[in-house]
Design a protein around this motif. Structure first.
Motif, PDB file in Angstrom:
ATOM      1  N   PRO A  88       0.804  -1.228   0.000  1.00  0.00           N
ATOM      2  CA  PRO A  88       0.000   0.000   0.000  1.00  0.00           C
ATOM      3  C   PRO A  88       0.835   1.274   0.000  1.00  0.00           C
ATOM      4  O   PRO A  88       0.451   2.273  -0.622  1.00  0.00           O
ATOM      5  N   ALA A  89       1.967   1.267   0.669  1.00  0.00           N
ATOM      6  CA  ALA A  89       2.841   2.447   0.687  1.00  0.00           C
ATOM      7  C   ALA A  89       3.687   2.565  -0.567  1.00  0.00           C
ATOM      8  O   ALA A  89       4.310   3.602  -0.803  1.00  0.00           O
ATOM      9  N   GLY A  90       3.704   1.505  -1.376  1.00  0.00           N
ATOM     10  CA  GLY A  90       4.508   1.502  -2.583  1.00  0.00           C
ATOM     11  C   GLY A  90       5.756   0.667  -2.440  1.00  0.00           C
ATOM     12  O   GLY A  90       6.118   0.205  -1.354  1.00  0.00           O
ATOM     13  N   LYS A  91       6.403   0.458  -3.548  1.00  0.00           N
ATOM     14  CA  LYS A  91       7.619  -0.354  -3.603  1.00  0.00           C
ATOM     15  C   LYS A  91       8.697   0.288  -2.713  1.00  0.00           C
ATOM     16  O   LYS A  91       9.071   1.443  -2.945  1.00  0.00           O
ATOM     17  N   PRO A  92       9.200  -0.385  -1.699  1.00  0.00           N
ATOM     18  CA  PRO A  92      10.147   0.240  -0.774  1.00  0.00           C
ATOM     19  C   PRO A  92      11.378   0.822  -1.453  1.00  0.00           C
ATOM     20  O   PRO A  92      11.853   1.905  -1.084  1.00  0.00           O
ATOM     21  N   GLU A  93      11.893   0.123  -2.462  1.00  0.00           N
ATOM     22  CA  GLU A  93      13.093   0.610  -3.137  1.00  0.00           C
ATOM     23  C   GLU A  93      12.828   1.928  -3.863  1.00  0.00           C
ATOM     24  O   GLU A  93      13.696   2.806  -3.919  1.00  0.00           O
ATOM     25  N   PRO A 117       8.763   9.193   1.374  1.00  0.00           N
ATOM     26  CA  PRO A 117       7.598   9.396   0.497  1.00  0.00           C
ATOM     27  C   PRO A 117       6.753   8.136   0.355  1.00  0.00           C
ATOM     28  O   PRO A 117       7.281   7.037   0.214  1.00  0.00           O
ATOM     29  N   ILE A 118       5.456   8.316   0.415  1.00  0.00           N
ATOM     30  CA  ILE A 118       4.501   7.238   0.156  1.00  0.00           C
ATOM     31  C   ILE A 118       4.006   7.382  -1.275  1.00  0.00           C
ATOM     32  O   ILE A 118       3.709   8.489  -1.731  1.00  0.00           O
ATOM     33  N   ILE A 119       3.922   6.286  -1.983  1.00  0.00           N
ATOM     34  CA  ILE A 119       3.576   6.319  -3.396  1.00  0.00           C
ATOM     35  C   ILE A 119       2.062   6.430  -3.566  1.00  0.00           C
ATOM     36  O   ILE A 119       1.294   5.687  -2.946  1.00  0.00           O
ATOM     37  N   THR A 120       1.661   7.375  -4.407  1.00  0.00           N
ATOM     38  CA  THR A 120       0.251   7.608  -4.706  1.00  0.00           C
ATOM     39  C   THR A 120      -0.020   7.333  -6.176  1.00  0.00           C
ATOM     40  O   THR A 120       0.904   7.200  -6.979  1.00  0.00           O
ATOM     41  N   ASN A 121      -1.284   7.290  -6.522  1.00  0.00           N
ATOM     42  CA  ASN A 121      -1.656   7.116  -7.926  1.00  0.00           C
ATOM     43  C   ASN A 121      -1.598   8.477  -8.615  1.00  0.00           C
ATOM     44  O   ASN A 121      -2.616   9.061  -8.974  1.00  0.00           O
ATOM     45  N   ALA A 122      -0.385   8.978  -8.742  1.00  0.00           N
ATOM     46  CA  ALA A 122      -0.048  10.291  -9.301  1.00  0.00           C
ATOM     47  C   ALA A 122      -0.468  11.414  -8.350  1.00  0.00           C
ATOM     48  O   ALA A 122      -0.907  11.182  -7.235  1.00  0.00           O
ATOM     49  N   LEU A 123      -0.320  12.666  -8.818  1.00  0.00           N
ATOM     50  CA  LEU A 123      -0.462  13.805  -7.917  1.00  0.00           C
ATOM     51  C   LEU A 123      -1.901  14.076  -7.514  1.00  0.00           C
ATOM     52  O   LEU A 123      -2.159  14.502  -6.386  1.00  0.00           O
ATOM     53  N   THR A 124      -2.847  13.858  -8.409  1.00  0.00           N
ATOM     54  CA  THR A 124      -4.248  14.077  -8.056  1.00  0.00           C
ATOM     55  C   THR A 124      -4.627  13.235  -6.853  1.00  0.00           C
ATOM     56  O   THR A 124      -5.324  13.702  -5.942  1.00  0.00           O
ATOM     57  N   HIS A 125      -4.175  12.012  -6.818  1.00  0.00           N
ATOM     58  CA  HIS A 125      -4.454  11.135  -5.691  1.00  0.00           C
ATOM     59  C   HIS A 125      -3.817  11.677  -4.420  1.00  0.00           C
ATOM     60  O   HIS A 125      -4.425  11.650  -3.334  1.00  0.00           O
ATOM     61  N   GLY A 126      -2.580  12.187  -4.526  1.00  0.00           N
ATOM     62  CA  GLY A 126      -1.924  12.776  -3.363  1.00  0.00           C
ATOM     63  C   GLY A 126      -2.697  13.961  -2.814  1.00  0.00           C
ATOM     64  O   GLY A 126      -2.874  14.105  -1.599  1.00  0.00           O
ATOM     65  N   LEU A 127      -3.166  14.827  -3.696  1.00  0.00           N
ATOM     66  CA  LEU A 127      -3.974  15.965  -3.270  1.00  0.00           C
ATOM     67  C   LEU A 127      -5.283  15.498  -2.643  1.00  0.00           C
ATOM     68  O   LEU A 127      -5.768  16.079  -1.662  1.00  0.00           O
ATOM     69  N   SER A 128      -5.857  14.442  -3.198  1.00  0.00           N
ATOM     70  CA  SER A 128      -7.090  13.891  -2.651  1.00  0.00           C
ATOM     71  C   SER A 128      -6.876  13.359  -1.244  1.00  0.00           C
ATOM     72  O   SER A 128      -7.743  13.504  -0.360  1.00  0.00           O
ATOM     73  N   ARG A 280       1.184   7.109 -13.808  1.00  0.00           N
ATOM     74  CA  ARG A 280       0.446   7.469 -12.596  1.00  0.00           C
ATOM     75  C   ARG A 280       1.222   7.131 -11.332  1.00  0.00           C
ATOM     76  O   ARG A 280       0.724   6.463 -10.417  1.00  0.00           O
ATOM     77  N   VAL A 281       2.451   7.611 -11.245  1.00  0.00           N
ATOM     78  CA  VAL A 281       3.281   7.394 -10.052  1.00  0.00           C
ATOM     79  C   VAL A 281       3.556   8.739  -9.399  1.00  0.00           C
ATOM     80  O   VAL A 281       4.276   9.579  -9.945  1.00  0.00           O
ATOM     81  N   GLY A 282       2.962   8.950  -8.247  1.00  0.00           N
ATOM     82  CA  GLY A 282       3.180  10.171  -7.480  1.00  0.00           C
ATOM     83  C   GLY A 282       3.642   9.842  -6.074  1.00  0.00           C
ATOM     84  O   GLY A 282       3.759   8.666  -5.695  1.00  0.00           O
ATOM     85  N   PHE A 283       3.888  10.896  -5.277  1.00  0.00           N
ATOM     86  CA  PHE A 283       4.388  10.705  -3.916  1.00  0.00           C
ATOM     87  C   PHE A 283       3.801  11.768  -2.997  1.00  0.00           C
ATOM     88  O   PHE A 283       3.557  12.895  -3.415  1.00  0.00           O
ATOM     89  N   ILE A 284       3.619  11.389  -1.734  1.00  0.00           N
ATOM     90  CA  ILE A 284       3.227  12.338  -0.695  1.00  0.00           C
ATOM     91  C   ILE A 284       4.215  12.215   0.454  1.00  0.00           C
ATOM     92  O   ILE A 284       4.538  11.107   0.891  1.00  0.00           O
ATOM     93  N   HIS A 314       2.003  -1.788  -9.664  1.00  0.00           N
ATOM     94  CA  HIS A 314       3.342  -2.344  -9.466  1.00  0.00           C
ATOM     95  C   HIS A 314       4.222  -2.180 -10.712  1.00  0.00           C
ATOM     96  O   HIS A 314       5.382  -1.745 -10.597  1.00  0.00           O
ATOM     97  N   PRO A 315       3.726  -2.503 -11.930  1.00  0.00           N
ATOM     98  CA  PRO A 315       4.593  -2.310 -13.097  1.00  0.00           C
ATOM     99  C   PRO A 315       5.088  -0.880 -13.241  1.00  0.00           C
ATOM    100  O   PRO A 315       6.276  -0.652 -13.509  1.00  0.00           O
ATOM    101  N   SER A 316       4.218   0.102 -13.058  1.00  0.00           N
ATOM    102  CA  SER A 316       4.634   1.497 -13.197  1.00  0.00           C
ATOM    103  C   SER A 316       5.736   1.844 -12.207  1.00  0.00           C
ATOM    104  O   SER A 316       6.695   2.547 -12.539  1.00  0.00           O
ATOM    105  N   GLN A 317       5.592   1.345 -10.979  1.00  0.00           N
ATOM    106  CA  GLN A 317       6.612   1.621  -9.976  1.00  0.00           C
ATOM    107  C   GLN A 317       7.944   0.980 -10.353  1.00  0.00           C
ATOM    108  O   GLN A 317       9.016   1.573 -10.177  1.00  0.00           O
ATOM    109  N   THR A 318       7.870  -0.224 -10.879  1.00  0.00           N
ATOM    110  CA  THR A 318       9.091  -0.909 -11.326  1.00  0.00           C
ATOM    111  C   THR A 318       9.770  -0.140 -12.454  1.00  0.00           C
ATOM    112  O   THR A 318      10.988   0.054 -12.457  1.00  0.00           O
TER     113      THR A 318
END
Length: 432
Positions: A88-93, A117-128, A280-284, A314-318
């Motif tokens: 849920p927090a995203g790929k640790p690496e 940073p915690i990985i979000t579904n891009a910036l809109t998700h982070g703002l949400s 769609r890879v963002g961070f908060i 997961h693929p996008s994060q990789t």
């Protein structure tokens, strides 16, 4: 209230009572389950050496089951880095790599206490996530009159926050820090405000200079000293695309330990910075001098993620992680930066040439993807429709007289033709 939520609230309140007061009702109630499918699966992953019948994926041959028609196209990547759920927090690496990148590119963060940073579904998700955690009905959400329209949906429609706008520019076309200060101090009775700082600005492509940045920080500090709790959010969607003498880093670093009543939150991502919009890879990222506050905010953020998207792609994060770790990454990114800077410079030279005098003024721009024309006596919407129908040219009308043009998606050699068409469109409307 769930006992885990209560424990998180106690940690935040003990570490910084002002941050606790900033939380919305949802923000206080949300938590990340310590027991349940995810925690039991994590326990099994480390101890179930014979059979692991927990997480809801299918396996085959000791790895995740997959289709050849997909894996054949992605054969450079191991199936384990594509098909299972990402945490849920995203790929640790990737979280670690982005933190390293952030610290390198923002020297003002040196010595500051920030979360990973915690990985979000891009910036809109982070703002949400920010909206969910910190905005209740009637809370003031402060951002300038020239803004990304999605703020209204994210903070207004979804959370019923009250938009408080101020003019982005002063009469001499500098950032209007006095307007920001006034908007903040007007929230004295509410005692709380959420401030969105979006640089480079969408739609104008403006990033303040160093002195203006200090004025922004000062305005927020003045509000905090007046007893107002401020959630200061830097929307750094276009970070790094600074073409002239402006701030070269996020204000997050300056805000990170500004005042106990200021909670700094950084929203950024690979989407614009690394030209991977569809990934769609963002961070908060949060800043707090209290480790317990950071941990609790992370857990609440994970609760929001678990309750909405569960986890990111997961693929996008990789793919993004592989890019960041590539020895060719910096050189390739610089190549694209030079192209973008060339387009911005070309636009400015055209606008300053005198060729279009009398048709428009333009708002300052020095960064990002966009610039904005201020039309003279012509409706922006009328011009937008005419350009589209008569010349096949797409632009964005904003307000009565502002026309946004994204030079990011126009090759440099075509920019003069584009502005010639805009000018011709104005002449058409004036003569009709």
């Amino acid at each position: 209230m769930n006992s885990l939520a209560a424990q998180l609230n106690e940690s935040i309140s003990a570490g910084n009572r002002h941050v606790y007061d900033m939380l919305s009702n949802l923000g206080r109630e949300i938590y990340f389950p310590k027991e349940g499918i995810l925690s039991q699966s994590a326990e099994a992953a480390s101890q179930a050496k014979r059979y692991n019948a927990t997480i809801g994926i299918a396996t085959e041959g000791g790895g995740p089951m997959h289709l050849g028609v997909i894996q054949d196209k992605l054969s450079a990547y191991a199936p384990k880095d594509l098909y299972p759920y990402a945490p849920p927090a995203g790929k640790p690496e990737l979280r670690s790599a982005w933190r390293t990148k952030m610290l390198k590119e923002n020297p003002s963060l040196e010595g500051k206490s920030i979360s990973t940073p915690i990985i979000t579904n891009a910036l809109t998700h982070g703002l949400s996530i920010v909206a969910d955690l910190f905005v209740d009905a009637g809370d003031a959400v402060i951002y300038p009159d020239k803004n990304w329209e999605n703020y209204e949906l994210t903070f207004g429609i979804r959370r019923h926050g009250e938009a408080v706008n101020y003019p982005l520019f002063t009469e001499d076309m500098k950032f209007n820090a006095a307007g920001l200060r006034e908007a903040l101090l007007n929230q004295k009775d509410k005692g709380k405000a959420v401030v969105i700082l979006n640089f480079p600005n969408n739609p104008t492509g403006y990033t303040p200079g160093a002195a203006e940045g200090e004025e922004i920080v000062s305005a927020i500090k003045d509000a905090a000293e007046a007893g107002i709790n401020v959630v200061a959010v830097t929307d750094d969607a276009y970070f790094g695309l600074f073409f002239e003498d402006s701030l070269q880093e996020s204000l997050f670093g300056k805000l990170a330990d500004l005042h106990p009543r200021v909670l700094a939150v950084k929203i950024d991502g690979a989407t614009k910075e690394e030209f991977v919009w569809g990934f769609r890879v963002g961070f908060i990222t949060y800043a707090s001098q209290d480790a317990g506050v950071l941990t609790a905010l992370e857990q609440k953020t994970l609760g929001i993620i678990r309750a909405t998207i569960s986890s990111g792609s997961h693929p996008s994060q990789t793919f993004v992680l592989e890019a960041l770790n590539s020895p060719e990454f910096e050189a390739q990114k610089q190549e694209k930066f030079i192209i973008m800077k060339g387009r911005a410079n070309k636009v400015k030279s055209l606008l300053d040439s005198g060729k279009y005098d009398g048709a428009w003024d333009y708002y300052p721009f020095n960064s990002g993807y966009f610039m904005c024309l201020k039309l003279k006596g012509i409706s922006a919407e009328s011009l937008r429709v005419h350009l589209l129908q008569a010349y096949g040219l797409g632009t964005i009308a904003l307000g009565e007289y502002d026309l946004r043009i994204a030079f990011s998606c126009i090759e440099e050699q075509h920019l003069e033709d584009l502005f010639d068409l805009v000018y011709q469109g104005i002449q058409d409307l004036q003569s009709s």
